[in-house]
Design a protein around this motif. Structure first.
Motif, PDB file in Angstrom:
ATOM      1  N   ARG A 136       0.816  -1.217   0.000  1.00 58.65           N
ATOM      2  CA  ARG A 136       0.000   0.000   0.000  1.00 58.65           C
ATOM      3  C   ARG A 136       0.842   1.256   0.000  1.00 58.65           C
ATOM      4  N   ARG A 137       1.999   1.236   0.643  1.00 52.88           N
ATOM      5  CA  ARG A 137       2.824   2.444   0.716  1.00 52.88           C
ATOM      6  C   ARG A 137       3.361   2.820  -0.667  1.00 52.88           C
ATOM      7  N   ARG A 138       3.834   1.839  -1.406  1.00 49.41           N
ATOM      8  CA  ARG A 138       4.307   2.143  -2.759  1.00 49.41           C
ATOM      9  C   ARG A 138       3.150   2.655  -3.610  1.00 49.41           C
ATOM     10  N   GLN A 139       1.978   2.026  -3.477  1.00 47.73           N
ATOM     11  CA  GLN A 139       0.825   2.467  -4.258  1.00 47.73           C
ATOM     12  C   GLN A 139       0.449   3.900  -3.915  1.00 47.73           C
ATOM     13  N   GLN A 140       0.585   4.281  -2.642  1.00 50.58           N
ATOM     14  CA  GLN A 140       0.303   5.669  -2.246  1.00 50.58           C
ATOM     15  C   GLN A 140       1.199   6.644  -3.010  1.00 50.58           C
ATOM     16  N   CYS A 141       2.473   6.330  -3.086  1.00 50.64           N
ATOM     17  CA  CYS A 141       3.415   7.217  -3.785  1.00 50.64           C
ATOM     18  C   CYS A 141       3.058   7.328  -5.264  1.00 50.64           C
TER      19      CYS A 141
END
Length: 515
Positions: A136-141
Motif C-alpha cells: 500500500r505504501r508504494r501504491q500511495q506514492c
C-alpha cells in the motif's frame, strides 16, 4: 494460457499476504503477546511429545530438583524471548511507519512547491520513497504522482515562467452605483509545469521497463482525465490496472511493442488487466505498433485526430490493429479516426466491435484475422477501406455501414454468417476471389459504383434480395463455386427482370471449373 494465468495468481497471493500483514498490524500489543505465547506453548508441547516419542524415558525415575529448576528457567527465558521479539517487531514496524510518513510528507510538500526545481526534486523524492516501500505504501506514492498529472493544465502556459494571470472585466450589475467598476480575476499557474509533468512520465516509464532496479509493474496507474504530452511508454510492462479514460494525448504518443496482459499498457507494455482508453483524445500521431493486449481493451468514443498505427499489435481481448492478436473483446464502438488507421495482419481472438465508428481517412485491415464476431454495424468509411485477404472465422456484420470510397474485400474469407444488410457502397466494391462459406446476406444493399465478384466462391445460403445495383457494372463472372445452394436474386423466377448492368448476360453464371 498458463503464462497469462500465472500473473493474476501471483498478484492474488501478494494481495492476500498484504491483507494478512495489515490485519496482524492492527492487533494491540497485549493480544499480540498473548497470541505469541500461546503459539510458543503449542510448539513446545508438540516438540516435547515428538521428543518423547523418539527417546522414551523411564517413568520410574524421578527428575532431580536441579533438572526441574533448569526446565522452569528455560520456560521463563523462552516466554521472555517471545515477549521481547513481539515488542521489538512492533517497535520496528512503528519506526518504519513513522519514517515513511515523514519522507512521504516531505516529498509531497516538495511537489506542491512554487519553484519548479523543488517540484522536480519532489518527483524523484517521491519515487525514492516508493522504491523503498512496497504494498500500500508504494501504491500511495504512485497515486500521488498520477494525481499530479490529473491536475488542471494549460499546454499553452505549461512551458513558460508565467505564474499568475490577471483578467479585468467591467461589472454589469443592476446597482447603478457599481456601473463602470472593474472586477479582477486572478488565475494562478504552476511555473514551468511541463518539465515537472514530463519528469513524472519518465520516472514512471523507467520503473516499468525490464531493466528497472525497482519495478512498479505490479502496481495500478490512474491517468484518467490527465493531459499527457509526447508520451513515451515504449518497452514498459504494466501488470496492474491502468486507466486512461478521457485522457488527452498531445504530440506523439509512443506505445510501440506494448503487451497488455491484463489491465492496460503502452509501448512493449505488459498489462495484467483491462485496457481502458474510453473517451480519450489523441491529438497527434498515435503509435501502437506490435502492441499486445492480453485482456479487454476499451477504446469506445476515442478520437484520433492524426494517424493511428497499430502494426504488429496483439490483442488478447477486445481490440484490433496491424499485426494484432485479440484474445478478448475489442471495443472501438463510436471511435473516430480522423486520419488513416491501419489494422493490417491483425488477429482478433475475441469479438471486435467497431459499431458506429467513423473512418475519415484510409482504413486498412489487410490480412487481418477475426477469430470471433466482427461488428462494423453503422460504421462510416469516408475513404478507401481495404480488407484484402481478411479472414472472418465467425460472424461479420456490416449492416447499415456506409462505404463512401472503395471497399476492397478481394480474397477475403467469410466462414460463417455475413451481413451486409442495408449497406451502402458509394464507391467500388471489390469481392473478387472472396470465399463465402457460410450464410451471406446482402438484402437491401446499395451499389453506386462498380462491383466485382469475379472468381468468388459461394458455398452457403447467399441472398441479394431488394438490392439496388445502380447503373454501373456489377460482375459475377467465372465464380469458383456457385452453390449449392446457389445465391438467391430477385430475378431467379424471371431472368428478364435482371438489370442489364449485372454480368454475365447469360444467367446464372457458370463456375470456373465448368466453363
Amino acid at each position: 494460457m498458463a503464462g497469462r494465468a500465472s500473473a493474476p495468481r501471483a498478484r492474488l497471493g501478494k494481495d492476500a499476504r498484504a491483507a494478512l500483514s495489515r490485519r496482524a498490524g492492527r492487533i494491540r500489543l497485549f493480544p499480540a503477546v498473548t497470541a505469541a505465547l500461546l503459539a510458543g506453548l503449542g510448539v513446545a508441547v508438540a516438540a516435547y511429545a515428538f521428543l518423547r516419542w523418539l527417546t522414551p524415558v523411564d517413568p520410574s525415575k524421578q527428575a532431580a530438583e536441579i533438572d526441574v529448576t533448569r526446565v522452569a528457567l528455560t520456560v521463563v527465558a523462552g516466554v521472555g524471548g517471545v515477549v521481547a521479539l513481539v515488542i521489538a517487531y512492533r517497535r520496528q514496524r512503528d519506526l518504519e511507519q513513522s519514517r515513511f510518513v515523514e519522507r512521504f510528507g516531505a516529498a509531497a510538500a516538495q511537489l506542491g512547491a512554487t519553484d519548479v526545481a523543488v517540484r522536480i526534486a519532489g518527483v524523484y523524492a517521491m519515487a525514492g520513497v516508493a522504491d523503498e516501500s512496497d504494498g500500500r505504501r508504494r501504491q500511495q506514492c504512485i497515486d500521488v504522482l498520477c494525481g499530479y498529472l490529473r491536475l488542471p493544465y494549460d499546454p499553452e502556459l505549461g512551458a513558460n515562467h508565467q505564474s499568475k494571470l490577471i483578467v479585468k472585466r467591467r461589472r454589469t450589475v443592476r446597482d447603478r452605483s457599481q456601473v463602470g467598476a472593474e472586477q479582477e480575476q486572478h488565475l494562478e499557474y504552476r511555473q514551468n509545469d511541463r518539465e515537472v509533468r514530463a519528469t513524472i512520465v519518465r520516472v514512471i516509464a523507467d520503473h516499468l521497463r525490464p531493466a528497472a532496479e525497482y519495478s512498479w509493474s505490479a502496481n495500478d496507474f490512474d491517468f484518467r482525465t490527465a493531459h499527457l504530452e509526447d508520451t513515451e511508454f515504449s518497452n514498459t510492462t504494466f501488470a496492474g490496472t491502468c486507466r486512461f479514460e478521457r485522457a488527452t494525448f498531445s504530440g506523439t504518443t509512443r506505445l510501440d511493442g506494448a503487451t497488455f496482459t491484463n489491465d492496460v499498457g503502452f509501448g512493449q507494455v505488459t498489462f495484467a488487466g483491462i485496457a481502458t482508453f474510453d473517451g480519450a483524445t489523441f491529438c497527434g500521431h498515435a503509435r501502437f505498433g506490435r502492441t499486445t493486449f492480453g485482456n479487454y481493451a476499451g477504446f469506445r468514443g476515442v478520437t484520433f485526430f492524426d494517424t493511428a498505427e497499430f502494426d504488429g499489435t496483439t490483442f488478447s481481448d477486445a481490440a484490433g490493429f496491424h499485426g494484432t492478436t485479440w484474445y478478448g473483446r475489442a471495443g472501438f464502438d463510436r471511435t473516430t479516426f480522423a486520419e488513416m488507421v491501419g489494422f493490417g495482419q491483425a488477429t482478433f481472438m475475441r469479438t471486435a466491435g467497431f459499431g458506429h465508428t467513423t473512418f475519415a481517412g484510409y482504413a486498412g485491415f489487410r490480412d487481418a484475422t477475426f477469430s470471433q464476431e466482427a461488428g462494423f454495424g453503422d460504421a462510416k468509411f469516408a475513404n478507401l477501406a481495404e480488407f484484402q485477404g481478411a479472414r472472418f472465422v465467425r460472424g461479420a456484420w456490416f449492416g447499415g455501414a456506409t462505404f463512401s470510397g472503395d471497399a476492397v474485400f478481394d480474397r477475403a474469407t467469410f466462414s460463417l454468417g455475413l451481413g451486409f444488410v442495408g449497406t451502402t457502397f458509394g464507391g467500388g466494391a471489390v469481392f473478387d476471389g472472396a470465399t463465402f462459406s457460410g450464410d451471406a446476406v446482402f438484402d437491401g444493399a446499395t451499389f453506386s459504383g462498380d462491383a466485382v465478384f469475379d472468381g468468388a466462391a459461394f458455398f452457403g445460403e447467399t441472398r441479394f434480395l431488394g438490392v439496388d445495383f445502380g447503373g454501373r457494372v456489377i460482375r459475377f463472372v467465372s465464380p469458383r463455386q456457385w452453390g449449392p445452394p446457389a445465391p438467391v436474386f430477385d430475378w431467379d423466377q424471371d431472368s428478364s427482370q435482371k438489370p442489364g448492368n449485372v454480368l454475365p448476360q447469360d444467367w446464372p453464371p457458370v463456375p470456373e471449373e465448368a466453363s
